[in-house]
Design an enzyme around this catalytic site. Structure first.
Site, PDB file in Angstrom:
ATOM      1  N   ILE A 163     -10.032  -0.345   3.133  1.00 27.10           N
ATOM      2  CA  ILE A 163     -10.643  -0.129   4.443  1.00 27.10           C
ATOM      3  C   ILE A 163      -9.605  -0.407   5.526  1.00 27.10           C
ATOM      4  O   ILE A 163      -9.099  -1.529   5.640  1.00 27.10           O
ATOM      5  CB  ILE A 163     -11.881  -1.034   4.617  1.00 27.10           C
ATOM      6  CG1 ILE A 163     -12.960  -0.627   3.589  1.00 27.10           C
ATOM      7  CG2 ILE A 163     -12.428  -0.931   6.042  1.00 27.10           C
ATOM      8  CD1 ILE A 163     -14.054  -1.635   3.396  1.00 27.10           C
ATOM      9  N   HIS A 208      -9.275   4.680  -2.320  1.00 25.25           N
ATOM     10  CA  HIS A 208      -8.589   4.704  -1.023  1.00 25.25           C
ATOM     11  C   HIS A 208      -9.461   5.448  -0.028  1.00 25.25           C
ATOM     12  O   HIS A 208     -10.466   6.058  -0.391  1.00 25.25           O
ATOM     13  CB  HIS A 208      -7.243   5.428  -1.161  1.00 25.25           C
ATOM     14  CG  HIS A 208      -6.174   4.573  -1.741  1.00 25.25           C
ATOM     15  ND1 HIS A 208      -5.016   4.280  -1.074  1.00 25.25           N
ATOM     16  CD2 HIS A 208      -6.094   3.941  -2.929  1.00 25.25           C
ATOM     17  CE1 HIS A 208      -4.259   3.500  -1.845  1.00 25.25           C
ATOM     18  NE2 HIS A 208      -4.896   3.282  -2.973  1.00 25.25           N
ATOM     19  N   HIS A 245      -8.330   9.839   3.709  1.00 21.75           N
ATOM     20  CA  HIS A 245      -7.702   8.912   4.654  1.00 21.75           C
ATOM     21  C   HIS A 245      -8.046   9.250   6.109  1.00 21.75           C
ATOM     22  O   HIS A 245      -8.216  10.414   6.453  1.00 21.75           O
ATOM     23  CB  HIS A 245      -6.175   8.953   4.497  1.00 21.75           C
ATOM     24  CG  HIS A 245      -5.683   8.306   3.232  1.00 21.75           C
ATOM     25  ND1 HIS A 245      -4.854   8.935   2.345  1.00 21.75           N
ATOM     26  CD2 HIS A 245      -5.917   7.076   2.702  1.00 21.75           C
ATOM     27  CE1 HIS A 245      -4.583   8.119   1.327  1.00 21.75           C
ATOM     28  NE2 HIS A 245      -5.216   6.980   1.521  1.00 21.75           N
ATOM     29  N   SER A 290      -9.206   2.288   8.645  1.00 25.51           N
ATOM     30  CA  SER A 290      -9.625   2.949   9.905  1.00 25.51           C
ATOM     31  C   SER A 290     -10.742   2.201  10.621  1.00 25.51           C
ATOM     32  O   SER A 290     -10.756   2.133  11.853  1.00 25.51           O
ATOM     33  CB  SER A 290     -10.088   4.380   9.627  1.00 25.51           C
ATOM     34  OG  SER A 290      -9.036   5.147   9.107  1.00 25.51           O
ATOM     35  N   GLU A 344      -1.612   5.997  -8.848  1.00 28.16           N
ATOM     36  CA  GLU A 344      -2.581   6.985  -8.343  1.00 28.16           C
ATOM     37  C   GLU A 344      -2.479   8.295  -9.104  1.00 28.16           C
ATOM     38  O   GLU A 344      -1.401   8.789  -9.386  1.00 28.16           O
ATOM     39  CB  GLU A 344      -2.374   7.232  -6.839  1.00 28.16           C
ATOM     40  CG  GLU A 344      -3.373   8.253  -6.284  1.00 28.16           C
ATOM     41  CD  GLU A 344      -3.502   8.247  -4.759  1.00 28.16           C
ATOM     42  OE1 GLU A 344      -3.265   7.191  -4.136  1.00 28.16           O
ATOM     43  OE2 GLU A 344      -3.850   9.291  -4.201  1.00 28.16           O
ATOM     44  N   ASP A 388       0.854  -1.191   0.000  1.00 26.55           N
ATOM     45  CA  ASP A 388       0.000   0.000   0.000  1.00 26.55           C
ATOM     46  C   ASP A 388       0.898   1.252   0.000  1.00 26.55           C
ATOM     47  O   ASP A 388       1.825   1.349   0.805  1.00 26.55           O
ATOM     48  CB  ASP A 388      -0.860  -0.043   1.278  1.00 26.55           C
ATOM     49  CG  ASP A 388      -2.008   0.946   1.250  1.00 26.55           C
ATOM     50  OD1 ASP A 388      -2.363   1.430   0.162  1.00 26.55           O
ATOM     51  OD2 ASP A 388      -2.565   1.222   2.334  1.00 26.55           O
ATOM     52  N   HIS A 389       0.640   2.172  -0.892  1.00 28.15           N
ATOM     53  CA  HIS A 389       1.387   3.440  -0.944  1.00 28.15           C
ATOM     54  C   HIS A 389       2.905   3.265  -0.995  1.00 28.15           C
ATOM     55  O   HIS A 389       3.632   3.856  -0.188  1.00 28.15           O
ATOM     56  CB  HIS A 389       1.016   4.354   0.232  1.00 28.15           C
ATOM     57  CG  HIS A 389      -0.360   4.915   0.126  1.00 28.15           C
ATOM     58  ND1 HIS A 389      -0.698   5.897  -0.773  1.00 28.15           N
ATOM     59  CD2 HIS A 389      -1.500   4.590   0.782  1.00 28.15           C
ATOM     60  CE1 HIS A 389      -1.986   6.166  -0.652  1.00 28.15           C
ATOM     61  NE2 HIS A 389      -2.506   5.377   0.267  1.00 28.15           N
TER      62      HIS A 389
HETATM   63 ZN   LIG Z   1      -4.476   5.096   0.777  1.00 25.79          ZN
END
Ligand SMILES: [Zn+2]
Length: 332
Positions: free
Chosen positions: A278, A234, A190, A280, A146, A94-95
């Site tokens: 997902i 995201h 985010h 948080s 992205e 991720d990222h």
């Molecule tokens: Zn993200």
């Protein structure tokens, strides 16, 4: 060099193709610890949902990249033990923020990587993304890129303002980079505080914050430009009020936390959006369950007695997302 194929993992190509055709989305859940991974795998195995396990920079710093990869390998075996004959599990970075990091993940058994160069100028984003794609595709590892900037804070990715993805750029970007999927910005964000109270309206009946709607017109314009191309969202936690209330009830302090309403995610999942991130929400579930145990049983000091309930609550959350929001149950 370890190929993800030897580990029993899959890349996202087939997952996404089926998801677009079938009008659902694949859950991409972040994991940082054993309880979270157990909950994700159990929920996915029991609902027979394909799943993307995501490793963020924060997770790598917290749990160690090597350990996380072996945990994902273990997750495949655990899924089989649970009776899931052919687990459809993807291990995704991720990222990713550099070529070197993406390369190290490809070399180390990840089946998918994200290169997030969205904060760079357009041409530099293309150049870096293409470099990662050229490398990853040699090993049949899929690449998410992205375009556009999301607001909010997620581990070490943060931005104060968002810029919607420009539909007029997507064809050029996808063609020149060769990326397999595209994360776009249409108003998701985010973290657990996705919107300031000023950006929201208040429900006159409940007094709760109502977030601004997602920019479905931008999504439609992107889909028109790139028909059938996998789109990623995201920052798509919904920040369930029940967990926020539980946290606040048992001594926490999360005023005005607000997320993306699930009806909007459900609507997105039926379109070319085929991966919804997902993170948080599971943090909130974990914290809510732990706070409850601490409040009700102050004498408890066995971590299994509070991590266990946290795991159960996360599993319930993941199943709910799979069945009621993403629609990916029974698809693997
Ligand atoms: Zn993200």
């Amino acid at each position: 060099m370890v190929s993800y194929k030897e580990l029993g993992l899959v890349n996202t190509r087939e997952m996404f193709a089926k998801a677009i055709k079938g009008g659902y989305a694949i859950p991409a859940f972040n994991f940082n610890n054993m309880e979270q991974l157990q909950a994700i795998i159990k929920a996915s195995a029991e609902t027979k949902s394909p799943v993307i396990l995501q490793v963020s920079k924060g997770a790598r710093n917290y749990a160690n990249q090597t350990l996380l990869r072996y945990m994902a390998q273990g997750a495949v075996e655990y899924a089989k033990e649970l009776g899931w004959e052919k687990p459809q599990i993807c291990l995704h970075l991720d990222h990713g923020d550099s070529f070197e990091l993406c390369k190290s993940c490809v070399d180390f058994g990840f089946s998918s990587v994200m290169i997030d160069a969205s904060s760079l100028p357009y041409e530099e984003n293309i150049a870096l993304t293409k470099k990662v794609v050229d490398y990853a595709h040699q090993y049949d590892v899929t690449v998410e890129a992205e375009l556009g900037v999301l607001a909010g804070v997620e581990d070490e990715v943060s931005s104060a303002v968002s810029h919607y993805t420009k539909p007029e750029e997507v064809v050029d970007f996808a063609t020149r980079t060769g990326c397999d999927s595209l994360a776009i910005s249409i108003g998701t964000s985010h973290g657990a505080y996705k919107f300031t109270p000023e950006q929201c309206t208040r429900d006159p009946k409940t007094g709760k914050l109502v977030p601004p709607p997602l920019a479905f017109d931008v999504l439609d314009a992107i889909m028109e430009q790139l028909p059938g191309f996998p789109i990623v969202l995201h920052g798509s936690s919904s920040v369930p009020q029940e967990y926020v209330d539980m946290i606040n009830q048992y001594g926490g302090k999360l005023p005005d936390a607000v997320g993306i309403p699930e009806e909007q995610l459900r609507k997105a999942a039926k379109s070319a959006v085929c991966k919804i991130n997902i993170d948080s929400d599971s943090r909130l579930a974990f914290t809510a369950a732990v706070r409850k145990v601490f409040a009700e049983k102050p004498g408890e000091f066995d971590p299994r007695k509070y991590c266990g309930p946290a795991r159960d609550l996360m599993e319930e959350l993941y199943k709910h997302k799979i069945i009621n929001v993403l629609g990916s149950d029974g698809k693997a």
